[in-house]
Enzyme design. Structure first.
Site, mmCIF file in Angstrom:
data_model
loop_
_atom_site.group_PDB
_atom_site.id
_atom_site.type_symbol
_atom_site.label_atom_id
_atom_site.label_comp_id
_atom_site.label_asym_id
_atom_site.label_seq_id
_atom_site.Cartn_x
_atom_site.Cartn_y
_atom_site.Cartn_z
ATOM 1 N N LYS A 13 11.510 34.767 -21.775
ATOM 2 C CA LYS A 13 12.186 35.125 -23.030
ATOM 3 C C LYS A 13 11.641 36.441 -23.592
ATOM 4 O O LYS A 13 12.411 37.317 -23.973
ATOM 5 C CB LYS A 13 11.993 34.028 -24.094
ATOM 6 C CG LYS A 13 12.539 32.668 -23.710
ATOM 7 C CD LYS A 13 12.457 31.682 -24.870
ATOM 8 C CE LYS A 13 11.052 31.367 -25.341
ATOM 9 N NZ LYS A 13 10.217 30.657 -24.369
ATOM 10 N N ARG A 88 12.894 25.870 -32.529
ATOM 11 C CA ARG A 88 12.194 25.085 -31.515
ATOM 12 C C ARG A 88 12.363 23.595 -31.755
ATOM 13 O O ARG A 88 11.863 22.794 -30.967
ATOM 14 C CB ARG A 88 10.717 25.422 -31.556
ATOM 15 C CG ARG A 88 10.228 26.232 -30.355
ATOM 16 C CD ARG A 88 8.776 26.458 -30.580
ATOM 17 N NE ARG A 88 7.960 26.840 -29.495
ATOM 18 C CZ ARG A 88 7.604 28.087 -29.221
ATOM 19 N NH1 ARG A 88 8.122 29.086 -29.883
ATOM 20 N NH2 ARG A 88 6.732 28.335 -28.279
ATOM 21 N N ARG A 127 -0.374 35.643 -17.109
ATOM 22 C CA ARG A 127 0.124 36.635 -18.074
ATOM 23 C C ARG A 127 -1.005 37.387 -18.780
ATOM 24 O O ARG A 127 -2.038 36.812 -19.105
ATOM 25 C CB ARG A 127 0.934 35.945 -19.178
ATOM 26 C CG ARG A 127 2.112 35.193 -18.684
ATOM 27 C CD ARG A 127 3.135 34.957 -19.748
ATOM 28 N NE ARG A 127 2.713 34.089 -20.842
ATOM 29 C CZ ARG A 127 3.588 33.494 -21.657
ATOM 30 N NH1 ARG A 127 4.886 33.677 -21.503
ATOM 31 N NH2 ARG A 127 3.159 32.726 -22.629
ATOM 32 N N ARG A 161 -3.650 35.531 -23.815
ATOM 33 C CA ARG A 161 -3.521 34.570 -24.905
ATOM 34 C C ARG A 161 -4.393 33.356 -24.632
ATOM 35 O O ARG A 161 -4.405 32.846 -23.510
ATOM 36 C CB ARG A 161 -2.057 34.131 -25.044
ATOM 37 C CG ARG A 161 -1.222 35.111 -25.791
ATOM 38 C CD ARG A 161 0.231 34.796 -25.702
ATOM 39 N NE ARG A 161 0.568 33.414 -26.054
ATOM 40 C CZ ARG A 161 1.823 32.979 -26.179
ATOM 41 N NH1 ARG A 161 2.830 33.809 -25.992
ATOM 42 N NH2 ARG A 161 2.061 31.734 -26.488
ATOM 43 N N ARG A 172 2.001 22.554 -24.216
ATOM 44 C CA ARG A 172 3.139 23.368 -24.682
ATOM 45 C C ARG A 172 4.420 22.977 -23.949
ATOM 46 O O ARG A 172 5.493 22.948 -24.523
ATOM 47 C CB ARG A 172 2.824 24.858 -24.499
ATOM 48 C CG ARG A 172 1.743 25.320 -25.472
ATOM 49 C CD ARG A 172 1.186 26.667 -25.103
ATOM 50 N NE ARG A 172 2.181 27.712 -25.161
ATOM 51 C CZ ARG A 172 2.112 28.847 -24.459
ATOM 52 N NH1 ARG A 172 1.101 29.064 -23.643
ATOM 53 N NH2 ARG A 172 3.049 29.733 -24.583
HETATM 54 P P1 AMP Z 1 5.144 31.378 -28.330
HETATM 55 O O1 AMP Z 1 4.519 32.729 -28.359
HETATM 56 O O2 AMP Z 1 6.600 31.398 -28.698
HETATM 57 O O3 AMP Z 1 4.876 30.628 -27.057
HETATM 58 O O4 AMP Z 1 4.444 30.531 -29.498
HETATM 59 C C1 AMP Z 1 3.052 30.267 -29.481
HETATM 60 C C2 AMP Z 1 2.726 29.078 -30.385
HETATM 61 O O5 AMP Z 1 3.114 29.379 -31.739
HETATM 62 C C3 AMP Z 1 3.487 27.797 -30.049
HETATM 63 O O6 AMP Z 1 2.841 27.060 -29.029
HETATM 64 C C4 AMP Z 1 3.457 27.072 -31.394
HETATM 65 O O7 AMP Z 1 2.192 26.505 -31.663
HETATM 66 C C5 AMP Z 1 3.661 28.219 -32.377
HETATM 67 N N1 AMP Z 1 5.098 28.483 -32.625
HETATM 68 C C6 AMP Z 1 5.820 29.605 -32.306
HETATM 69 N N2 AMP Z 1 7.094 29.501 -32.692
HETATM 70 C C7 AMP Z 1 7.205 28.271 -33.275
HETATM 71 C C8 AMP Z 1 8.281 27.554 -33.861
HETATM 72 N N3 AMP Z 1 9.515 28.075 -33.921
HETATM 73 N N4 AMP Z 1 8.017 26.320 -34.348
HETATM 74 C C9 AMP Z 1 6.798 25.778 -34.297
HETATM 75 N N5 AMP Z 1 5.735 26.381 -33.752
HETATM 76 C C10 AMP Z 1 5.928 27.628 -33.234
#
Ligand code: AMP
Length: 225
Positions: A13, A88, A127, A161, A172
């Protein structure tokens, strides 16, 4: 154009969002990036979110919805935006629908990156990104042209990360299956879901994304004619 990107962590994404942003000149709104910035800056939201993110769980809907509502009112979102990592949960999807309706707006497309779950741990654990400009790389699939030097800004520091470690990745992926996968039927029912093969090489995925978005632009043009 207002776009939602869907797919599990590691589906591509973020990579494709970067391409869409440059092609259509609309901002990429990554809730994950916003939360990581909040953690780094030690804000109240960041303090609340840190442990949840490190455990691979989802931050509360109310917190996330408020962040997004504030962000889409910024002037750079006037011509559209790409939501990367939001919604999400179905609660977030309903909140988004309402947020847009209140502003007289609607979503144009929800783009799903379909991937083989077995490939994701390998994809995610390789990554890393440039510490200066954020460009994303991968140990195996997307190395910088010159080792140790960012292709885009020439930076020489890279970061990984914390939640990309295998222990957290599993949590996740489980959160995705339980809470986010139900969004696929949600958007399908609304006639907004389009799917591309996220397992293809990056350039082929980009070509498929471009084809979907060009069709959306054409449809919009026809509807407004
Ligand atoms: P990402 O970079 O999108 O993988 O997000 C990293 C982390 O941020 C996720 O594992 C969640 O803990 C939190 N997070 C990001 N976007 C959301 C969302 N829309 N709702 C809830 N938690 C989120």
């Amino acid at each position: 154009m207002r776009i939602v990107l869907l797919g599990p962590p590691g589906a591509g994404k973020g990579t494709q969002a970067g391409w869409i942003r440059d092609r259509y000149r609309i901002p990429q709104l990554s809730t994950g990036d916003m939360l990581r910035a909040a953690v780094a800056n030690g804000t109240e939201v960041g303090r609340q979110a840190k442990a949840i993110m490190e455990a691979g769980k989802l931050v509360s809907d109310d917190v996330i919805n408020a962040i997004v509502a504030e962000r889409i009112d910024q002037p750079d979102c006037a011509g559209g935006f790409i939501l990367d990592g939001f919604p999400r949960t179905t609660q977030q999807a309903a909140a988004l629908e309402q947020m847009l309706a209140e502003r007289g707006l609607a979503l144009d497309v929800a783009l799903e990156f379909k991937v083989d779950p077995a490939a994701l741990v390998e994809r995610i654990s390789g990554r890393f990104s440039c510490a200066s400009c954020g460009t994303g790389y991968h140990d195996q699939f997307r190395r910088p042209k010159v080792d140790g030097v960012c292709d885009v800004c020439g930076g020489t520091e890279f970061v990984r990360r914390k939640d990309d470690q295998p222990e957290t990745v599993q949590a996740r992926l489980e959160a995705y299956e339980a809470q986010t996968a139900p969004l696929l039927p949600y958007f399908r029912e609304r006639g907004l879901l389009r799917t591309v093969d996220g397992m293809a090489p990056i350039e082929e995925v980009t070509a498929a994304v471009a084809a979907v978005l060009e069709a959306v632009v054409k449809d919009d043009g026809a509807a407004n004619a």
